[in-house]
Design an enzyme around this catalytic site. Structure first.
Site, PDB file in Angstrom:
ATOM      1  N   GLU A  79     -17.820  94.991 101.808  1.00 15.44           N
ATOM      2  CA  GLU A  79     -17.989  93.932 100.777  1.00 15.44           C
ATOM      3  C   GLU A  79     -17.055  94.253  99.640  1.00 15.44           C
ATOM      4  O   GLU A  79     -17.007  95.065  99.158  1.00 15.44           O
ATOM      5  CB  GLU A  79     -19.460  94.037 100.160  1.00 15.44           C
ATOM      6  CG  GLU A  79     -19.708  92.951  99.376  1.00 15.44           C
ATOM      7  CD  GLU A  79     -21.003  93.110  98.337  1.00 15.44           C
ATOM      8  OE1 GLU A  79     -21.267  94.294  98.306  1.00 15.44           O
ATOM      9  OE2 GLU A  79     -21.546  92.176  97.791  1.00 15.44           O
ATOM     10  N   ASP A 100     -18.133  88.560  92.481  1.00 14.49           N
ATOM     11  CA  ASP A 100     -19.306  87.945  91.823  1.00 14.49           C
ATOM     12  C   ASP A 100     -19.768  88.402  90.665  1.00 14.49           C
ATOM     13  O   ASP A 100     -19.710  87.404  89.578  1.00 14.49           O
ATOM     14  CB  ASP A 100     -20.636  88.196  92.666  1.00 14.49           C
ATOM     15  CG  ASP A 100     -21.878  87.883  92.309  1.00 14.49           C
ATOM     16  OD1 ASP A 100     -22.086  86.820  92.011  1.00 14.49           O
ATOM     17  OD2 ASP A 100     -22.715  88.714  91.737  1.00 14.49           O
ATOM     18  N   ASP A 159     -21.098  84.984 100.423  1.00 20.79           N
ATOM     19  CA  ASP A 159     -22.713  84.543 100.552  1.00 20.79           C
ATOM     20  C   ASP A 159     -22.979  83.306  99.580  1.00 20.79           C
ATOM     21  O   ASP A 159     -23.600  82.675 100.031  1.00 20.79           O
ATOM     22  CB  ASP A 159     -23.476  85.769 100.087  1.00 20.79           C
ATOM     23  CG  ASP A 159     -22.951  86.346  98.658  1.00 20.79           C
ATOM     24  OD1 ASP A 159     -21.880  85.961  98.097  1.00 20.79           O
ATOM     25  OD2 ASP A 159     -23.441  87.350  98.055  1.00 20.79           O
ATOM     26  N   HIS A 160     -21.930  82.966  98.562  1.00 22.03           N
ATOM     27  CA  HIS A 160     -22.199  81.845  97.829  1.00 22.03           C
ATOM     28  C   HIS A 160     -20.787  81.902  96.735  1.00 22.03           C
ATOM     29  O   HIS A 160     -20.148  83.064  96.741  1.00 22.03           O
ATOM     30  CB  HIS A 160     -23.615  81.827  96.890  1.00 22.03           C
ATOM     31  CG  HIS A 160     -23.687  83.235  96.145  1.00 22.03           C
ATOM     32  ND1 HIS A 160     -22.886  83.623  95.053  1.00 22.03           N
ATOM     33  CD2 HIS A 160     -24.447  84.404  96.502  1.00 22.03           C
ATOM     34  CE1 HIS A 160     -23.175  84.749  94.712  1.00 22.03           C
ATOM     35  NE2 HIS A 160     -24.170  85.553  95.383  1.00 22.03           N
ATOM     36  N   HIS A 167     -24.684  81.382  90.156  1.00 20.10           N
ATOM     37  CA  HIS A 167     -24.085  80.989  91.305  1.00 20.10           C
ATOM     38  C   HIS A 167     -24.253  79.501  91.357  1.00 20.10           C
ATOM     39  O   HIS A 167     -24.943  78.990  90.580  1.00 20.10           O
ATOM     40  CB  HIS A 167     -25.083  81.445  92.454  1.00 20.10           C
ATOM     41  CG  HIS A 167     -25.257  83.170  92.627  1.00 20.10           C
ATOM     42  ND1 HIS A 167     -26.003  83.793  93.128  1.00 20.10           N
ATOM     43  CD2 HIS A 167     -24.532  84.002  91.711  1.00 20.10           C
ATOM     44  CE1 HIS A 167     -25.868  85.085  92.913  1.00 20.10           C
ATOM     45  NE2 HIS A 167     -25.108  85.066  92.208  1.00 20.10           N
ATOM     46  N   ASP A 221     -18.487  88.825  97.644  1.00 21.79           N
ATOM     47  CA  ASP A 221     -19.663  88.197  97.106  1.00 21.79           C
ATOM     48  C   ASP A 221     -18.936  87.292  95.951  1.00 21.79           C
ATOM     49  O   ASP A 221     -18.155  87.652  95.215  1.00 21.79           O
ATOM     50  CB  ASP A 221     -20.214  89.545  96.374  1.00 21.79           C
ATOM     51  CG  ASP A 221     -21.843  89.207  95.969  1.00 21.79           C
ATOM     52  OD1 ASP A 221     -22.076  87.909  95.599  1.00 21.79           O
ATOM     53  OD2 ASP A 221     -22.667  89.851  96.318  1.00 21.79           O
ATOM     54  N   SER A 270     -27.613  87.023  96.517  1.00 20.87           N
ATOM     55  CA  SER A 270     -26.894  87.745  97.573  1.00 20.87           C
ATOM     56  C   SER A 270     -27.552  88.322  98.704  1.00 20.87           C
ATOM     57  O   SER A 270     -27.263  88.608  99.682  1.00 20.87           O
ATOM     58  CB  SER A 270     -26.124  88.771  96.782  1.00 20.87           C
ATOM     59  OG  SER A 270     -25.037  88.281  96.185  1.00 20.87           O
ATOM     60  N   THR A 313     -26.081  93.261  98.909  1.00 20.62           N
ATOM     61  CA  THR A 313     -25.453  92.773 100.050  1.00 20.62           C
ATOM     62  C   THR A 313     -25.346  93.788 101.307  1.00 20.62           C
ATOM     63  O   THR A 313     -25.869  93.533 102.376  1.00 20.62           O
ATOM     64  CB  THR A 313     -23.851  92.300  99.682  1.00 20.62           C
ATOM     65  OG1 THR A 313     -23.766  91.486  98.672  1.00 20.62           O
ATOM     66  CG2 THR A 313     -23.020  91.676 100.905  1.00 20.62           C
ATOM     67  N   HIS A 360     -20.030  85.900  87.176  1.00 23.36           N
ATOM     68  CA  HIS A 360     -20.831  86.035  86.272  1.00 23.36           C
ATOM     69  C   HIS A 360     -20.343  86.129  84.786  1.00 23.36           C
ATOM     70  O   HIS A 360     -20.810  85.587  83.924  1.00 23.36           O
ATOM     71  CB  HIS A 360     -21.990  86.938  86.480  1.00 23.36           C
ATOM     72  CG  HIS A 360     -22.838  86.819  87.570  1.00 23.36           C
ATOM     73  ND1 HIS A 360     -23.585  85.693  87.782  1.00 23.36           N
ATOM     74  CD2 HIS A 360     -22.863  87.403  89.009  1.00 23.36           C
ATOM     75  CE1 HIS A 360     -24.352  85.804  88.771  1.00 23.36           C
ATOM     76  NE2 HIS A 360     -23.880  86.690  89.528  1.00 23.36           N
TER      77      HIS A 360
END
Ligand code: MG
Ligand code: ZN
Length: 369
Positions: free
Chosen positions: A256, A261, A303-304, A330, A43, A84, A137, A265
């Site tokens: 995952e 992610d 996912d990004h 993101h 992620d 996500s 996710t 952040h």
């Protein structure tokens, strides 16, 4: 020496050729290329997150063992920059949807996921995450809810499937629910071993397993000594493979690395690197199995990207990285896809995130809807 063929064996051979001809035409020559697929989603994992981990690990990662690489466009149906749930739903269902949608299309209607289709075809299935297992996710592979934060509804959706193994956090959405319903009891009635500790999870090698190993999310990997996270992700990946590979028809497993992610952040490169390397250890487990098995496709993607991470300096020898971030959100950049095993050649090139679904369908030999 003269070889003698018994008439019965000749008849058997003729029947074998004939029957394979019939079943081929039945399936429109949709030949199965891989028996098992292990899909691994980092992620928020962009190229910088990968390269930071690679540098910290003195120049190498397990994911370099992959034979084919590509890039996906990650935008959702509603936004240039996805989140996500829409990102995972694109991959799990082959449909671009709106940000926040979990296994539903732009009309908020349920779309069958690759996990559900695998189940329908008699394959074993599994989900693993270092976040709550009800988080966007993993949820987008099994649940069908309008909004990603409907955690309790998402937990109920697990009971509507025949998933064989799931390991992650989110215990409270199963037992400390606002409606007072005990979903752990219901899981047990359905034949699941429900375990709350990784120590007991790793001892299981058959049957149905629900590993709810944290109340909400697992702790970050960087606090390994202080927390119970330890090698949860690689261990859970290995346990799931041990259980799922017992199914003769094959399996689908999604793993995952959730917190790459969150590290993005937080704009913390040390956190990014720790999570990246932990995810790569899980990738190593999947690739080790695929290498021995020879009939397993491993796909590693994201996912990004998160954080707009850039690397300004680094040292392979010392394993040091100087990184920066340009957002706490993101970003819209393409993210990489790495693939290993039968069918992996399908994954090179530049394509849409939804194409991963169709490529997996082709590899499994399933007909797309
Ligand atoms: Mg996630
Ligand atoms: Zn995020």
């Amino acid at each position: 020496m003269k070889t003698y063929y018994h008439p019965a064996s000749i008849l058997f051979a003729v029947l074998l050729v004939f029957s394979s001809f019939i079943s081929d035409s039945d399936q429109n020559n949709n030949k199965k290329q891989a028996k098992n697929i292990i899909l691994m989603i980092g992620d928020g994992m962009g190229v910088s997150q990968i390269y930071a981990g690679m540098t910290a690990n003195h120049g190498h990662l397990n994911l370099e063992r992959c034979e084919n690489t590509g890039f996906i466009k990650t935008y959702s149906a509603s936004h240039y920059i996805t989140e996500s749930a829409a990102g995972a739903t694109a991959i799990s269902t082959g449909k671009k949807t709106y940000n926040g949608a979990c296994g539903v299309n732009t009309d908020t209607l349920p779309e069958k996921t690759i996990l559900e289709i695998a189940e329908d075809n008699g394959l074993a299935t599994g989900l693993i995450s270092t976040s709550s297992i009800t988080h966007a996710t993993p949820a987008s592979f099994i649940a069908h809810q309008k909004r990603r934060h409907m955690y309790e509804e998402i937990a109920e959706d697990f009971l509507k499937t025949d998933i064989d193994v799931f390991i992650g956090g989110g215990r409270k959405h199963f037992i400390k629910r606002s409606d007072g319903v005990d979903l752990v009891l219901k899981l047990k009635e359905k034949g699941y071993k429900v375990l709350f500790e990784m120590d007991s999870v790793i001892k299981v090698d058959s049957g149905k397993l629900a590993g709810l190993v944290a109340d909400m999310h697992l702790p970050p990997y960087r606090n390994r000594k202080k927390s119970r996270r330890g090698d949860m992700l690689p261990d859970a990946t290995q346990s799931a493979i041990n259980i799922l590979s017992k199914n003769k028809k094959g399996f689908f497993l999604m793993v995952e690395g959730s917190q790459i992610d969150w590290a993005g952040h937080a704009n913390k490169s040390e956190y990014v690197i720790a999570e990246m390397l932990d995810f790569d250890r899980a990738i190593g487990k999947a690739l080790d199995f695929a290498e021995k098995d020879g009939n397993t496709l491993v796909i590693i993607t994201a996912d990004h990207e998160t954080g707009g991470m850039s690397i300004n300096a680094g040292n392979f020898k010392e394993g040091t990285v100087d990184a920066d971030f340009n957002t706490r959100s993101h970003t819209g950049v393409m993210v990489p896809v790495f693939a290993y095993g039968p069918g992996s050649e399908l994954f090179s090139g530049i394509y849409e995130n939804i194409d991963i679904f169709y490529k997996m369908m082709t590899t499994f030999g399933f007909e797309s809807k």
